[in-house]
Design a protein around this motif. Sequence first.
Motif, PDB file in Angstrom:
ATOM      1  N   LEU A  64       0.826  -1.209   0.000  1.00  0.00           N
ATOM      2  CA  LEU A  64       0.000   0.000   0.000  1.00  0.00           C
ATOM      3  C   LEU A  64       0.859   1.258   0.000  1.00  0.00           C
ATOM      4  O   LEU A  64       0.576   2.204  -0.744  1.00  0.00           O
ATOM      5  CB  LEU A  64      -0.939  -0.003   1.210  1.00  0.00           C
ATOM      6  CG  LEU A  64      -1.885   1.191   1.309  1.00  0.00           C
ATOM      7  CD1 LEU A  64      -2.783   1.287   0.087  1.00  0.00           C
ATOM      8  CD2 LEU A  64      -2.709   1.091   2.585  1.00  0.00           C
ATOM      9  N   ARG A  65       1.905   1.282   0.814  1.00  0.00           N
ATOM     10  CA  ARG A  65       2.785   2.458   0.865  1.00  0.00           C
ATOM     11  C   ARG A  65       3.385   2.752  -0.513  1.00  0.00           C
ATOM     12  O   ARG A  65       3.360   3.885  -0.989  1.00  0.00           O
ATOM     13  CB  ARG A  65       3.903   2.230   1.883  1.00  0.00           C
ATOM     14  CG  ARG A  65       4.765   3.469   2.146  1.00  0.00           C
ATOM     15  CD  ARG A  65       5.920   3.174   3.083  1.00  0.00           C
ATOM     16  NE  ARG A  65       6.936   2.334   2.471  1.00  0.00           N
ATOM     17  CZ  ARG A  65       7.818   2.748   1.558  1.00  0.00           C
ATOM     18  NH1 ARG A  65       7.795   3.984   1.124  1.00  0.00           N
ATOM     19  NH2 ARG A  65       8.712   1.920   1.056  1.00  0.00           N
ATOM     20  N   ARG A  66       3.870   1.715  -1.181  1.00  0.00           N
ATOM     21  CA  ARG A  66       4.468   1.907  -2.505  1.00  0.00           C
ATOM     22  C   ARG A  66       3.416   2.265  -3.551  1.00  0.00           C
ATOM     23  O   ARG A  66       3.671   3.085  -4.441  1.00  0.00           O
ATOM     24  CB  ARG A  66       5.224   0.654  -2.928  1.00  0.00           C
ATOM     25  CG  ARG A  66       6.454   0.403  -2.081  1.00  0.00           C
ATOM     26  CD  ARG A  66       7.219  -0.794  -2.567  1.00  0.00           C
ATOM     27  NE  ARG A  66       8.308  -1.144  -1.663  1.00  0.00           N
ATOM     28  CZ  ARG A  66       9.253  -2.014  -1.950  1.00  0.00           C
ATOM     29  NH1 ARG A  66       9.262  -2.639  -3.126  1.00  0.00           N
ATOM     30  NH2 ARG A  66      10.203  -2.277  -1.079  1.00  0.00           N
ATOM     31  N   LEU A  67       2.268   1.661  -3.455  1.00  0.00           N
ATOM     32  CA  LEU A  67       1.195   1.939  -4.409  1.00  0.00           C
ATOM     33  C   LEU A  67       0.741   3.385  -4.311  1.00  0.00           C
ATOM     34  O   LEU A  67       0.468   4.030  -5.321  1.00  0.00           O
ATOM     35  CB  LEU A  67       0.025   0.979  -4.173  1.00  0.00           C
ATOM     36  CG  LEU A  67      -1.140   1.057  -5.145  1.00  0.00           C
ATOM     37  CD1 LEU A  67      -0.674   0.787  -6.580  1.00  0.00           C
ATOM     38  CD2 LEU A  67      -2.217   0.064  -4.730  1.00  0.00           C
ATOM     39  N   ARG A  68       0.670   3.921  -3.101  1.00  0.00           N
ATOM     40  CA  ARG A  68       0.209   5.292  -2.900  1.00  0.00           C
ATOM     41  C   ARG A  68       1.152   6.332  -3.473  1.00  0.00           C
ATOM     42  O   ARG A  68       0.767   7.474  -3.680  1.00  0.00           O
ATOM     43  CB  ARG A  68      -0.026   5.569  -1.407  1.00  0.00           C
ATOM     44  CG  ARG A  68      -1.312   4.980  -0.910  1.00  0.00           C
ATOM     45  CD  ARG A  68      -2.514   5.682  -1.568  1.00  0.00           C
ATOM     46  NE  ARG A  68      -3.749   4.999  -1.270  1.00  0.00           N
ATOM     47  CZ  ARG A  68      -4.462   4.310  -2.147  1.00  0.00           C
ATOM     48  NH1 ARG A  68      -4.055   4.210  -3.397  1.00  0.00           N
ATOM     49  NH2 ARG A  68      -5.582   3.729  -1.812  1.00  0.00           N
ATOM     50  N   LYS A  69       2.391   5.953  -3.763  1.00  0.00           N
ATOM     51  CA  LYS A  69       3.322   6.895  -4.383  1.00  0.00           C
ATOM     52  C   LYS A  69       2.922   7.234  -5.810  1.00  0.00           C
ATOM     53  O   LYS A  69       3.285   8.281  -6.330  1.00  0.00           O
ATOM     54  CB  LYS A  69       4.741   6.321  -4.379  1.00  0.00           C
ATOM     55  CG  LYS A  69       5.370   6.288  -3.007  1.00  0.00           C
ATOM     56  CD  LYS A  69       6.773   5.745  -3.090  1.00  0.00           C
ATOM     57  CE  LYS A  69       7.428   5.748  -1.720  1.00  0.00           C
ATOM     58  NZ  LYS A  69       8.812   5.244  -1.789  1.00  0.00           N
ATOM     59  N   SER A  70       2.163   6.323  -6.450  1.00  0.00           N
ATOM     60  CA  SER A  70       1.844   6.531  -7.864  1.00  0.00           C
ATOM     61  C   SER A  70       0.367   6.401  -8.208  1.00  0.00           C
ATOM     62  O   SER A  70      -0.014   6.622  -9.351  1.00  0.00           O
ATOM     63  CB  SER A  70       2.635   5.527  -8.714  1.00  0.00           C
ATOM     64  OG  SER A  70       2.257   4.200  -8.358  1.00  0.00           O
ATOM     65  N   SER A  71      -0.473   6.039  -7.227  1.00  0.00           N
ATOM     66  CA  SER A  71      -1.866   5.756  -7.561  1.00  0.00           C
ATOM     67  C   SER A  71      -2.788   6.054  -6.383  1.00  0.00           C
ATOM     68  O   SER A  71      -2.386   5.922  -5.221  1.00  0.00           O
ATOM     69  CB  SER A  71      -2.011   4.277  -7.941  1.00  0.00           C
ATOM     70  OG  SER A  71      -3.364   3.944  -8.154  1.00  0.00           O
ATOM     71  N   ASP A  72      -4.010   6.427  -6.706  1.00  0.00           N
ATOM     72  CA  ASP A  72      -5.027   6.611  -5.665  1.00  0.00           C
ATOM     73  C   ASP A  72      -6.152   5.582  -5.830  1.00  0.00           C
ATOM     74  O   ASP A  72      -7.283   5.805  -5.400  1.00  0.00           O
ATOM     75  CB  ASP A  72      -5.570   8.031  -5.655  1.00  0.00           C
ATOM     76  CG  ASP A  72      -6.271   8.396  -6.961  1.00  0.00           C
ATOM     77  OD1 ASP A  72      -6.217   7.610  -7.924  1.00  0.00           O
ATOM     78  OD2 ASP A  72      -6.885   9.475  -7.011  1.00  0.00           O
TER      79      ASP A  72
END
Length: 90
Positions: A64-72
């Motif tokens: 989730l932390r990594r995903l939030r860097k590029s996506s909502d």
Amino acid sequence: MAVTILIEDEEKIGRFLELELLHEGYAVIKAADGRTGLEKAQSGKADLVVLDVMLPELNGFEVLRRLRKSSDIPVIMLTAKDEEIDKIRG
């Protein structure tokens, strides 16, 4: 048709969730570990991520932390953990 990425390492739970999502009209893309799930989630081909917390490779919090860097993209987190700190981290 809405597409869901299901990131779950326990086969029986994953199959149950997949069947329920299919029944509700979702297309399902599955991944059995955090690293593969993150790659699929970052592909931009999904409308929702269903994410287990305790995963091999990368745990759900790190995915989730990594995903939030590029996506909502919306994420539903699944966990058997019930400590307050786990809820805050999520």
